[in-house]
Design a protein around this motif. Structure first.
Motif, mmCIF file in Angstrom:
data_model
loop_
_atom_site.group_PDB
_atom_site.id
_atom_site.type_symbol
_atom_site.label_atom_id
_atom_site.label_comp_id
_atom_site.label_asym_id
_atom_site.label_seq_id
_atom_site.Cartn_x
_atom_site.Cartn_y
_atom_site.Cartn_z
ATOM 1 N N GLY A 125 -1.768 2.693 4.677
ATOM 2 C CA GLY A 125 -1.049 3.353 5.469
ATOM 3 C C GLY A 125 0.024 2.193 5.814
ATOM 4 O O GLY A 125 1.116 2.389 6.581
ATOM 5 N N VAL A 155 3.865 4.371 1.066
ATOM 6 C CA VAL A 155 3.398 5.020 2.559
ATOM 7 C C VAL A 155 3.463 3.954 3.495
ATOM 8 O O VAL A 155 2.569 2.840 3.561
ATOM 9 C CB VAL A 155 2.376 5.708 2.376
ATOM 10 N N ASP A 156 4.199 4.083 4.589
ATOM 11 C CA ASP A 156 4.047 3.176 5.626
ATOM 12 C C ASP A 156 4.198 3.826 7.206
ATOM 13 O O ASP A 156 4.938 4.774 7.182
ATOM 14 C CB ASP A 156 5.247 2.268 5.322
ATOM 15 N N TYR A 157 3.523 3.143 8.010
ATOM 16 C CA TYR A 157 3.424 3.640 9.403
ATOM 17 C C TYR A 157 4.886 3.527 10.299
ATOM 18 O O TYR A 157 4.981 4.016 11.451
ATOM 19 C CB TYR A 157 2.382 2.884 10.084
ATOM 20 N N SER A 186 -2.553 14.093 5.223
ATOM 21 C CA SER A 186 -2.350 12.847 4.965
ATOM 22 C C SER A 186 -1.406 12.516 3.941
ATOM 23 O O SER A 186 -1.089 13.222 2.696
ATOM 24 C CB SER A 186 -3.560 12.474 4.047
ATOM 25 N N ASP A 187 -0.221 11.560 4.184
ATOM 26 C CA ASP A 187 0.791 11.444 3.337
ATOM 27 C C ASP A 187 0.551 11.090 2.089
ATOM 28 O O ASP A 187 0.924 11.560 0.922
ATOM 29 C CB ASP A 187 1.542 10.520 3.902
ATOM 30 N N LYS A 225 3.944 8.070 9.457
ATOM 31 C CA LYS A 225 2.496 8.466 9.905
ATOM 32 C C LYS A 225 1.408 7.505 9.129
ATOM 33 O O LYS A 225 0.277 7.566 9.565
ATOM 34 C CB LYS A 225 2.201 9.804 9.501
ATOM 35 N N GLY A 226 1.790 6.723 8.402
ATOM 36 C CA GLY A 226 1.011 5.858 7.471
ATOM 37 C C GLY A 226 -0.438 6.496 7.260
ATOM 38 O O GLY A 226 -0.387 7.439 6.399
ATOM 39 N N SER A 227 -1.632 5.945 7.708
ATOM 40 C CA SER A 227 -2.931 6.690 7.301
ATOM 41 C C SER A 227 -3.455 7.646 8.042
ATOM 42 O O SER A 227 -4.418 8.239 7.965
ATOM 43 C CB SER A 227 -3.885 5.307 7.311
#
Length: 490
Positions: A337, A352-354, A479-480, A463-465
């Protein structure tokens, strides 16, 4: 353990019972529904699952003692339990919880990381480089839960990034008993402000940066900054700070002679130069004590290098070999994430990043733009029941750096998702970038993947992980990255 031992030296007043005759055998709790027979219940005013109004349910579940705060004595009689009054229950909670678990933090190297961005990344990096370079058994406590290496320690889903004192001290006791040598803790501003990090005996406190976030909790940036600074006002023995941030400079005045600095743009004890960034990571030269070390990390961007510098500085301060730490950086796994990358069968790169604040979104998109060969499609939203002033600004940042924006729900909580998006839209429209909006996050991700070509990059931010989406008071599984892989068949 006798309640009198837990309270020794603490300012307290006995309302009823005898602490010297009261045995606490099942730990401490501030949530009434988590009290077990033999527990000490600490009634924290305003705590959603506890407080003075929860004393009766706590006793019904078997609490043998209760600690209340001055001015918050239970209105109903308390029978069959020792009751003690203290000036501040949160500071007392940290002391008694730590004592119950034998002050476990003293037995391990303790690293606490605070800052707006980078806490999770630095925590993962510290665990990874210590394990890779020297085989150190390390524990991590933070946003993604608590773990020893890859093994999760089961905790209720409601446990915070920086857990409340009873949970945090339980986790430290667990880690000590299972042979952990180093613990890395994410120290949030609210965790510091509410004394959850007290009595953890931090050896190295790390400060990453400060930018706008959590104003819904703190009201002003000054209050937010001051909450972060608590870590460096008696809670840690040594500080590792980002000298590129003005707050890092201020910390040096709080802990003279006990501060190590890192930076990319200014002179510091650990410095990075000659950065070369591409989609797979970043190469750079690390400078320390007159020597140069060729280094690389499997994460793109200046902010990733800053996190790597913080990691190396913290671990070296603890006494670990610098050359081995630098060598381990290149072999770290991806951080779930945090700029986590995958490629679809059609060749579209997905990240995918927070990133959920203006500063973090700007840094991530700026990095992507630096190596993007084609279009950038950004899927993002803003959390509900949180600072509303950043919503339009995040829209502007996304629109400025993207060729297409896909606006969607983040964690709407108790707000109307459509109303949240309405506040983001003016920022996007100001840039003239085309956008679509979907309340359903899965539909938004599906649209972005369908709209992207083989050489495009899709960023899914916010949302990341996180394995859930908060809608109302419910935590709905989501989960993204798992959604990307399902939709892309990868």
């Amino acid at each position: 353990m006798k309640l009198s031992e837990l309270l020794a030296g603490q300012n307290h007043h006995i309302l009823q019972g005898d602490p010297g005759e009261t045995d606490v055998t099942a730990g401490t709790a501030i949530d009434a529904d988590r009290v077990a027979p033999g527990s000490l219940f600490i009634a924290v005013p305003g705590h959603q699952e506890g407080g003075p109004g929860a004393v009766a349910p706590a006793l019904a579940r078997g609490a043998v003692a209760v600690i209340v705060e001055d001015g918050h004595v239970p209105e109903t009689p308390v029978e069959g339990a020792c009751v003690v009054q203290v000036p501040d229950v949160r500071t007392t909670a940290a002391v008694v919880a730590a004592r119950y678990f034998g002050e476990a933090g003293r037995s391990m190297d303790m690293v606490a990381v605070t800052g707006t961005n980078g806490k999770t990344s630095v925590s993962y990096m510290v665990e990874s480089v210590l394990r890779i370079s020297e085989g150190v058994r390390a524990g991590v406590i933070g946003t993604a839960g608590s773990r020893i290496g890859d093994e999760l320690i089961p905790m209720p889903r409601t446990v915070l990034t920086t857990p409340e004192s009873p949970d945090l001290q339980y986790l430290l006791g667990c880690m000590r008993d299972r042979g952990v040598g180093t613990v890395v803790l994410e120290a949030t501003s609210m965790g510091l402000l509410t004394h959850r990090v007290d009595r953890t005996f931090v050896d190295v406190g790390v400060f990453t940066n400060l930018s706008q976030d959590h104003l819904d909790d703190h009201g002003t940036m000054d209050n937010y900054r001051d909450a972060k600074l608590r870590l460096f006002q008696g809670l840690c023995r040594h500080a590792v700070v980002n000298a590129d941030d003005p707050v890092g400079v201020r910390i040096a005045t709080l802990m003279p002679g006990a501060v190590t600095t890192y930076a990319l743009d200014t002179d510091a004890d650990y410095r990075a130069t000659d950065l070369v960034v591409d989609a797979s990571g970043t190469r750079f030269t690390l400078h320390h004590d007159g020597r140069k070390y060729p280094a690389a990390i499997p994460a793109p961007g200046r902010f990733s290098v800053a996190n790597a510098l913080a990691t190396v500085a913290a671990c070296h301060t603890l006494g670990h070999d610098l050359a081995g730490l630098v060598s381990a950086l290149e072999r770290m796994p991806q951080i779930p994430g945090r700029f986590e990358r995958t490629t679809t069968a059609s060749g579209t790169s997905v990240i995918v990043d927070y990133a959920h604040s203006p500063d973090s979104l700007n840094k991530v998109l700026g990095t992507i733009r630096g190596f993007a060969r084609s279009r950038v499609v950004t899927v993002f939203g803003c959390g509900g029941d949180r600072d509303t002033t950043k919503r339009a600004e995040m829209g502007t940042i996304a629109g400025t750096h993207s060729d297409l924006c896909v606006l969607t729900s983040d964690n709407p909580r108790n707000e109307d998702p459509e109303a949240i998006m309405d506040q983001v839209v003016p920022g996007i429209e100001k840039t003239g970038t085309p956008y679509e909006r979907f309340t359903d996050r899965r539909r938004a991700i599906a649209f972005a993947l369908s709209a992207a070509g083989p050489d495009d990059i899709v960023l899914i931010a916010g949302k990341g992980s996180e394995p859930y989406q908060i809608v109302g008071d419910a935590l709905l599984p989501f989960s993204d990255m798992a959604t990307v892989r399902e939709l892309a068949g990868s």
